[in-house]
Scaffold this motif. Structure first.
Motif, PDB file in Angstrom:
ATOM      1  N   ALA A 610      -3.117 -15.824  -1.642  1.00 38.03           N
ATOM      2  CA  ALA A 610      -1.798 -16.577  -2.031  1.00 38.03           C
ATOM      3  C   ALA A 610      -2.173 -17.323  -3.132  1.00 38.03           C
ATOM      4  O   ALA A 610      -1.196 -18.055  -3.514  1.00 38.03           O
ATOM      5  N   GLY A 611      -3.179 -17.199  -4.113  1.00 34.59           N
ATOM      6  CA  GLY A 611      -3.449 -18.067  -5.241  1.00 34.59           C
ATOM      7  C   GLY A 611      -2.750 -17.432  -6.409  1.00 34.59           C
ATOM      8  O   GLY A 611      -1.761 -16.632  -6.448  1.00 34.59           O
ATOM      9  N   ASP A 612      -3.502 -17.874  -7.588  1.00 34.34           N
ATOM     10  CA  ASP A 612      -2.955 -17.478  -8.914  1.00 34.34           C
ATOM     11  C   ASP A 612      -4.271 -16.852  -9.557  1.00 34.34           C
ATOM     12  O   ASP A 612      -5.348 -16.857  -9.010  1.00 34.34           O
ATOM     13  N   VAL A 613      -4.280 -16.731 -10.672  1.00 32.76           N
ATOM     14  CA  VAL A 613      -5.532 -16.131 -11.432  1.00 32.76           C
ATOM     15  C   VAL A 613      -6.553 -17.263 -11.674  1.00 32.76           C
ATOM     16  O   VAL A 613      -7.679 -16.947 -11.973  1.00 32.76           O
ATOM     17  N   TYR A 614      -6.155 -18.498 -11.198  1.00 27.01           N
ATOM     18  CA  TYR A 614      -7.283 -19.637 -11.470  1.00 27.01           C
ATOM     19  C   TYR A 614      -8.048 -19.918 -10.177  1.00 27.01           C
ATOM     20  O   TYR A 614      -9.197 -20.333 -10.183  1.00 27.01           O
ATOM     21  N   ASN A 615      -7.152 -19.720  -9.003  1.00 21.08           N
ATOM     22  CA  ASN A 615      -7.865 -20.116  -7.740  1.00 21.08           C
ATOM     23  C   ASN A 615      -7.440 -19.034  -6.710  1.00 21.08           C
ATOM     24  O   ASN A 615      -6.676 -18.770  -6.489  1.00 21.08           O
ATOM     25  N   HIS A 616      -8.736 -18.543  -5.745  1.00 15.95           N
ATOM     26  CA  HIS A 616      -8.184 -18.013  -4.676  1.00 15.95           C
ATOM     27  C   HIS A 616      -7.519 -18.999  -3.416  1.00 15.95           C
ATOM     28  O   HIS A 616      -8.115 -20.236  -3.502  1.00 15.95           O
ATOM     29  N   GLU A 617      -6.515 -18.386  -2.917  1.00 13.84           N
ATOM     30  CA  GLU A 617      -6.088 -19.177  -2.066  1.00 13.84           C
ATOM     31  C   GLU A 617      -5.898 -18.406  -0.719  1.00 13.84           C
ATOM     32  O   GLU A 617      -5.088 -17.573  -0.496  1.00 13.84           O
ATOM     33  N   PRO A 618      -6.650 -18.645   0.283  1.00 13.84           N
ATOM     34  CA  PRO A 618      -6.521 -17.842   1.634  1.00 13.84           C
ATOM     35  C   PRO A 618      -5.246 -18.287   2.333  1.00 13.84           C
ATOM     36  O   PRO A 618      -4.815 -19.601   2.564  1.00 13.84           O
ATOM     37  N   PRO A 619      -4.283 -17.347   2.761  1.00 12.71           N
ATOM     38  CA  PRO A 619      -3.068 -17.650   3.379  1.00 12.71           C
ATOM     39  C   PRO A 619      -3.505 -18.411   4.673  1.00 12.71           C
ATOM     40  O   PRO A 619      -4.512 -18.162   5.356  1.00 12.71           O
ATOM     41  N   HIS A 700      -4.607  -9.905  -2.742  1.00 15.99           N
ATOM     42  CA  HIS A 700      -5.669  -9.855  -1.725  1.00 15.99           C
ATOM     43  C   HIS A 700      -6.879  -9.806  -2.469  1.00 15.99           C
ATOM     44  O   HIS A 700      -7.055  -9.741  -3.753  1.00 15.99           O
ATOM     45  N   ARG A 701      -8.014 -10.112  -1.774  1.00 14.11           N
ATOM     46  CA  ARG A 701      -9.468  -9.945  -2.343  1.00 14.11           C
ATOM     47  C   ARG A 701     -10.381  -8.952  -1.405  1.00 14.11           C
ATOM     48  O   ARG A 701     -10.339  -9.009  -0.243  1.00 14.11           O
ATOM     49  N   ARG A 775     -23.755 -17.785   5.920  1.00 14.43           N
ATOM     50  CA  ARG A 775     -24.449 -17.586   7.197  1.00 14.43           C
ATOM     51  C   ARG A 775     -23.755 -16.647   8.037  1.00 14.43           C
ATOM     52  O   ARG A 775     -22.357 -17.002   8.339  1.00 14.43           O
ATOM     53  N   ASP A 776     -24.302 -15.996   8.629  1.00 15.51           N
ATOM     54  CA  ASP A 776     -23.600 -14.760   9.703  1.00 15.51           C
ATOM     55  C   ASP A 776     -23.751 -15.834  10.988  1.00 15.51           C
ATOM     56  O   ASP A 776     -24.196 -16.949  11.036  1.00 15.51           O
ATOM     57  N   ALA A 777     -23.413 -15.023  12.149  1.00 12.42           N
ATOM     58  CA  ALA A 777     -23.405 -15.611  13.325  1.00 12.42           C
ATOM     59  C   ALA A 777     -24.822 -16.307  13.859  1.00 12.42           C
ATOM     60  O   ALA A 777     -24.992 -17.183  14.767  1.00 12.42           O
ATOM     61  N   GLU A 778     -25.992 -15.586  13.439  1.00 10.21           N
ATOM     62  CA  GLU A 778     -27.368 -15.960  13.908  1.00 10.21           C
ATOM     63  C   GLU A 778     -27.948 -16.671  12.732  1.00 10.21           C
ATOM     64  O   GLU A 778     -29.283 -17.129  12.999  1.00 10.21           O
ATOM     65  N   GLY A 779     -26.993 -17.184  11.865  1.00 11.18           N
ATOM     66  CA  GLY A 779     -27.737 -18.180  10.912  1.00 11.18           C
ATOM     67  C   GLY A 779     -28.317 -17.454   9.660  1.00 11.18           C
ATOM     68  O   GLY A 779     -29.089 -18.337   8.909  1.00 11.18           O
ATOM     69  N   LYS A 780     -28.245 -16.348   9.519  1.00 12.71           N
ATOM     70  CA  LYS A 780     -29.062 -15.626   8.647  1.00 12.71           C
ATOM     71  C   LYS A 780     -28.069 -15.412   7.234  1.00 12.71           C
ATOM     72  O   LYS A 780     -26.724 -15.090   7.423  1.00 12.71           O
ATOM     73  N   VAL A 781     -28.701 -15.099   6.192  1.00 12.36           N
ATOM     74  CA  VAL A 781     -27.702 -15.151   4.989  1.00 12.36           C
ATOM     75  C   VAL A 781     -27.062 -13.652   4.618  1.00 12.36           C
ATOM     76  O   VAL A 781     -27.910 -12.752   4.755  1.00 12.36           O
ATOM     77  N   GLU A 782     -25.907 -13.778   4.378  1.00  9.68           N
ATOM     78  CA  GLU A 782     -25.161 -12.749   3.857  1.00  9.68           C
ATOM     79  C   GLU A 782     -24.934 -12.915   2.279  1.00  9.68           C
ATOM     80  O   GLU A 782     -24.547 -14.016   1.989  1.00  9.68           O
ATOM     81  N   LEU A 783     -25.130 -12.126   1.387  1.00 11.29           N
ATOM     82  CA  LEU A 783     -24.604 -11.697   0.087  1.00 11.29           C
ATOM     83  C   LEU A 783     -23.362 -11.194   0.043  1.00 11.29           C
ATOM     84  O   LEU A 783     -23.270 -10.283   0.472  1.00 11.29           O
ATOM     85  N   ILE A 784     -22.388 -12.157  -0.677  1.00 11.73           N
ATOM     86  CA  ILE A 784     -21.302 -11.183  -0.816  1.00 11.73           C
ATOM     87  C   ILE A 784     -20.671 -11.192  -2.143  1.00 11.73           C
ATOM     88  O   ILE A 784     -20.687 -12.085  -2.922  1.00 11.73           O
ATOM     89  N   LEU A 785     -20.157  -9.717  -2.581  1.00 14.75           N
ATOM     90  CA  LEU A 785     -20.036  -9.748  -3.853  1.00 14.75           C
ATOM     91  C   LEU A 785     -18.596  -9.103  -4.106  1.00 14.75           C
ATOM     92  O   LEU A 785     -18.158  -8.399  -3.182  1.00 14.75           O
ATOM     93  N   THR A 786     -17.843 -10.074  -4.964  1.00 11.35           N
ATOM     94  CA  THR A 786     -16.225  -9.742  -5.246  1.00 11.35           C
ATOM     95  C   THR A 786     -16.045  -8.549  -5.873  1.00 11.35           C
ATOM     96  O   THR A 786     -16.777  -8.245  -7.087  1.00 11.35           O
ATOM     97  N   LEU A 787     -15.352  -7.521  -5.541  1.00 10.16           N
ATOM     98  CA  LEU A 787     -15.238  -6.328  -6.245  1.00 10.16           C
ATOM     99  C   LEU A 787     -13.922  -6.609  -6.924  1.00 10.16           C
ATOM    100  O   LEU A 787     -13.635  -6.188  -8.399  1.00 10.16           O
ATOM    101  N   LEU A 788     -12.660  -6.981  -6.219  1.00 10.32           N
ATOM    102  CA  LEU A 788     -11.361  -7.024  -6.727  1.00 10.32           C
ATOM    103  C   LEU A 788     -10.741  -8.522  -6.028  1.00 10.32           C
ATOM    104  O   LEU A 788     -11.039  -8.754  -4.896  1.00 10.32           O
ATOM    105  N   ARG A 789      -9.996  -9.203  -7.095  1.00  9.70           N
ATOM    106  CA  ARG A 789      -9.245 -10.106  -6.605  1.00  9.70           C
ATOM    107  C   ARG A 789      -7.709  -9.980  -7.250  1.00  9.70           C
ATOM    108  O   ARG A 789      -7.750 -10.078  -8.389  1.00  9.70           O
ATOM    109  N   CYS A 790      -6.748  -9.772  -6.439  1.00  6.50           N
ATOM    110  CA  CYS A 790      -5.552  -9.399  -6.830  1.00  6.50           C
ATOM    111  C   CYS A 790      -4.399 -10.333  -6.661  1.00  6.50           C
ATOM    112  O   CYS A 790      -4.066 -10.634  -5.630  1.00  6.50           O
ATOM    113  N   VAL A 791      -3.881 -10.955  -7.625  1.00  8.06           N
ATOM    114  CA  VAL A 791      -2.610 -11.919  -7.523  1.00  8.06           C
ATOM    115  C   VAL A 791      -1.565 -11.547  -8.720  1.00  8.06           C
ATOM    116  O   VAL A 791      -1.719 -10.639  -9.636  1.00  8.06           O
TER     117      VAL A 791
END
Length: 945
Positions: A610-619, A700-701, A775-791
């Motif tokens: 729900a953001g703009d081109v400057y900031n991601h805003e989770p609804p 959406h992102r 961190r996931d539910a077990e405390g292990k690290v996930e890397l998350i890559l953004t493909l699209l952010r649409c505003v």
């Protein structure tokens, strides 16, 4: 002691933002006219700061070239302060080398006008890379002035780069427009100036404050001097001084004296958003811009510049003016509002031709440079053949590898489409055939026909007019025994020259002499235009350099790629085995070297924005979707020479957009089709992935998740001349006083990785600069890559992520990224980090191949060791002879860098970033050994024998 206020009149000029470039330039010319009139008409007006960017001069003079003498005079008098940048970039979205080209070009232009301001003035970019102090000092700049990235620090401090280099830093704590307005009322002006000065006074160690008299696109007040005199008469405890930034920095240095060493020190990257927003959503707004920029930078830095250096040093081919123009065009797209994607749609449409032209120049220069490394030789057609271009039958294919170390990647090459019945054949230099596969045959016109005896005289006559059939030809081959003629039709006169025409006429004359008549039909084939794409699996290539193969044209049919369907949905090579979870389409990976396994890789995750081109805003009422709407379709095949491919076709159903109240996502659903192809290639320790998305949803992102299976407190991203270590999760704990809430996403250049003492997991990506570690539910690290952010908005003022607007509230429908988009990234599990990084760079800059006539003049190469030294530039100097080699020590330990060349070294120097020789080095034949500090950027200038 009386407080002294240094008042610096300036403007901050956004080249394109909430208006397109031409609209802003229209006003810019008017601003420059007024600035010059004020300077010339008011001796008491100290001068004007032209925002630290030299492109303003180019933009103005393109419309008003008659202003140049007046501009030169103002610069010479020290009253118009220009440079050092060409444009004010976003430092996180461009490469480190691009930052250097920016300063080189900005200083070069400013010098042409009489001088440049030796201060690192970057008022508005959205945070600052950690190596900027070292970069500035490399240009002889010892002070930085900026607004964003700090929080409650005082106005004067020292900023330290990761290598320990420091610059005096002036923190525009109250902004770069803290004294922008000049009320034409004496009492109001006195109150205003006093309030602004007293706001800063508690935060400075010397009785001097900096008041910035200007802001975005603001013209100077034409009677500023008179109003300052009026104000001064009513401010006995505040001395007003209209001055330059240099005046202020000089006065501060003098006042501090030896106490400068006692100033507070900030270190590394500056991205705090406590006092001023750094607008982190710009990393993923209009992702196509980031992808185009990464591609253009790669073409310039990895191909055009090093190949130009080779061709210039070996053959004297100087294409530096073309590279200058390509960089100039690309840098214009690096202006922070441009590269960030934070303008109106029209502004970003203007970026497309700049990207196109920069990349076109880089491709042309790269191709010519490789071709010029070949020495033409006299050639004859084979026995019982005639050929207008005999050298075309036996050419040389040159392959350039831009990354140090061994490379086993498949090599692709574009070649002219041949007429039916001819094909290409590839041999190594010992004559052993290497299978060369036709990937795409080309889309030009093709024709086959026979010439009967009664048609032969007319056919020969037209051949003397250089026509084969309907069209003029530029190459002709004749097999006299096989009664076959092949022709490459000319598709444009620009590709023709008189020697081609004469050669075809000679073939026609000779054919007329040998066969004035025929008794049986001859077969004729011709092709016009169209480029065919070919590929082969090369032997191991080592080092940065050029490798040669023999390329023949001969009768026959090409090797064609024939995919072989695999019996199970799994692919493998000597390093990995990759399978698919049939429930959700994620990948399961086994590392055959270590026995490690990963599951759930490449999980797509869609959430509202729900953001703009400057900031991601989770609804407030978001719904995350991370499973497809139906079981995935999976198939696997083997395909020479590329290896084995695992394809997963997915369909998600996601909300079409936001509800009208923007608090949650709509109930209406749209389909999100996704096709993922993962390749395992022989000899290559990577999993190369291409993901294509058909986006029809708004607001959406879309991100892709990689569970690393590692427990660690930190992770690392590639930055400008640095590997930046970051904490997993939020970098700091904010409170309600922050003007912008910090986010867990972070900038990267080409990769991010997580590691522990046993090994690590790296994700490389092409033009995808936003990444997160959580961190996931077990405390292990996930890397998350953004493909699209649409505003759909430039700026909104109803966000929890940020207080107030970041720009005008303009709609940005193109920022919704509707359409088909393709993303490239690669997974690299590792036990040796430095080699994994080289593998990431090989993914981002694969081998480049070009075919040409003749034999190699030389086979230039450069070997670089150890792998902890990251090579960033091989280029000809901006001016003069020789070579520039640059890179940085990515490690935390001192290293000895070994540079080995194919020729002996005549002379070598350690140089500054202006490429000026500093300390002489002592070469040992063709090798240099140079000690390099941790995180140090090293530039070497040398001359080879």
């Amino acid at each position: 002691m009386t407080l002294e206020a240094f008042i610096v009149t300036h403007t901050h000029w956004d080249r394109e933002w909430y208006r397109p470039f031409q609209a802003f330039r229209y006003r810019l010319v008017q601003l420059m006219e007024q600035v010059l009139e004020t300077i010339e008409g008011d001796p008491a007006f100290a001068g004007f700061l032209l925002d630290g960017q030299s492109v303003i001069l180019e933009d103005v003079l393109a419309i008003r070239p008659d202003l140049e003498p007046r501009i030169r005079k103002a610069v010479a008098e020290g009253r118009l302060w220009i440079g050092p940048w060409y444009i004010l970039p976003d430092e996180f979205l461009v490469s480190g080398e691009a930052l250097l080209r920016n300063l080189l070009l900005g200083i070069r232009i400013a010098r042409r006008f009489g001088g440049w301001m030796p201060i690192g003035y970057t008022p508005d970019p959205f945070g600052h890379v950690g190596q900027l102090p070292q970069i500035l000092r490399g240009f002889g700049i010892e002070a930085a002035v900026f607004q964003r990235g700090l929080d409650d620090q005082p106005t004067l401090l020292q900023w330290e780069a990761p290598d320990g280099t420091r610059v005096l830093t002036v923190y525009l704590r109250d902004g770069y427009g803290n004294a922008a307005w000049v009320p034409e009322d004496a009492e109001a002006l006195v109150v205003y100036l006093k309030a602004q000065a007293l706001s800063l006074a508690p935060h400075t160690p010397v009785p001097m404050v900096l008041l910035m008299n200007g802001t975005d696109h603001l013209f100077p007040h034409p009677q500023l001097s008179r109003w300052l005199q009026v104000a001064q008469r009513n401010l006995p405890d505040l001395r007003l001084r209209h001055a330059s930034l240099e005046d202020y920095v000089r006065a501060v240095r003098s006042a501090l004296g030896e106490n400068r060493e006692n100033l507070p020190v900030v270190r590394g990257e500056l991205r705090s958003s406590k006092r001023h927003p750094v607008l982190p959503g710009v990393l993923s707004a209009r992702m196509w811009i980031k992808q185009r920029n990464a591609a253009a930078q790669t073409w310039l830095e990895c191909y055009a510049e090093p190949l130009t250096a080779f061709a210039y040093g070996i053959c004297g081919l100087d294409r530096r003016p073309f590279l200058f123009e390509a960089w100039r065009l690309l840098l214009q797209n690096h202006f922070h509002d441009s590269i960030c994607g934070t303008g109106v749609d029209e502004a970003h449409e203007d970026m497309k031709p700049r990207f196109d032209h920069a990349e076109q120049i880089a491709r042309l220069v790269s191709r010519e440079a490789l071709e010029r490394l070949l020495q033409p030789e006299a050639a004859e057609a084979p026995p019982r053949w005639l050929a207008s271009d005999p050298a075309s039958l036996e050419q040389t294919l040159l392959v350039y590898t831009p990354v140090p170390g061994p490379s086993r990647d498949p090599v692709e090459v574009t070649l002219p489409a041949l007429p039916p019945g001819l094909t290409y054949r590839l041999l190594d230099e010992e004559g052993r055939e290497i299978p060369l596969f036709e990937v795409e045959p080309g889309v030009g016109d093709r024709a086959q026909w026979t010439v009967n005896p009664e048609e032969w005289p007319a056919f020969l006559q037209r051949m003397l007019w250089i026509h084969i059939g309907r069209y003029a030809a530029k190459r002709v081959w004749v097999d006299l025994e096989g009664r076959r003629i092949w022709a490459e039709w000319a598709d444009a006169s620009a590709d023709m020259d008189h020697s081609m025409i004469s050669a075809i006429v000679r073939v026609g004359r000779r054919l007329q002499e040998i066969h004035p008549a025929i008794s049986a039909p001859w077969a004729v084939s011709a092709a016009m235009g169209g480029a065919s794409r070919w590929a082969f699996r090369a032997p191991e290539h080592r080092g940065v350099g050029v490798h040669a193969y023999r390329l023949q044209i001969l009768p026959g049919e090409p090797w064609r790629i024939r995919p072989q369907v695999l019996g199970e949905p799994a692919v493998e090579n000597e390093f990995f085995r990759l399978t698919v979870d049939p429930r959700d389409g994620t990948f399961q990976l086994e590392d055959r070297r270590t026995g490690r396994r990963w599951a759930g890789l490449n999980r797509l995750e869609d959430e509202g924005d729900a953001g703009d081109v400057y900031n991601h805003e989770p609804p407030r009422e978001d719904r995350r979707i991370d499973r497809p709407a139906e079981p995935p379709q999976v198939r696997a095949w083997a395909e020479e020479p590329f290896g084995q491919c695992l394809e997963v076709v997915l369909r998600y159903e996601i909300p079409a957009g936001l509800r009208p109240d923007r608090k949650g996502r709509s109930e209406e659903r749209v389909s999100l089709p996704v096709t993922v192809r993962a390749w395992l290639r022989p000899g290559v320790p990577r999993v190369d992935i291409e993901t294509a998305v058909e986006n029809a949803a708004m607001d959406h992102r879309l991100r892709v998740v990689f569970p690393t299976g590692l427990r660690t407190e930190t992770w690392v991203t590639e930055g400008a001349f640095d590997w930046v270590t970051r904490p997993v999760g939020l970098p700091t704990v904010p409170d309600e006083t922050w003007v912008e809430q910090p986010v867990p996403t972070a900038p990267q250049q080409g990769f991010a990785f997580v590691e522990d003492p046993t090994g690590g997991f790296l994700v490389a990506s092409a033009g995808l600069p936003e990444v997160e570690a959580r961190r996931d539910a077990e405390g292990k690290v996930e890397l998350i890559l953004t493909l699209l952010r649409c505003v759909g908005w430039l700026s909104r003022d109803d966000l929890r992520a940020r207080r107030g607007h970041a720009g005008p509230p303009r709609p940005t429908p193109s920022a919704q990224m509707i359409g088909r988009w393709t993303f490239r990234y690669s997974l690299i599990p590792f036990t040796e980090r430095d080699e994994a990084v080289r593998e990431a760079h090989r993914f981002l800059a694969p081998p480049l191949a070009v075919a040409g006539r003749g034999k190699p003049v030389e086979r230039p190469f450069i070997e670089v060791e150890p792998a902890a030294f990251v090579l960033t530039a091989v280029k000809a100097p901006e001016e003069g002879e020789g070579w520039i080699i640059r890179g940085y020590n990515a490690s935390e330990q001192p290293i000895e860098v070994r540079l080995t060349f194919w020729r002996p070294i005549r002379a070598a120097w350690q140089a500054d970033l202006m490429e000026v020789p500093q300390e002489p080095l002592s070469p040992d034949g063709s090798r240099l050994i140079i000690p390099v500090r941790p995180k140090e950027i090293l530039t070497v200038r040398l001359i080879l024998e």
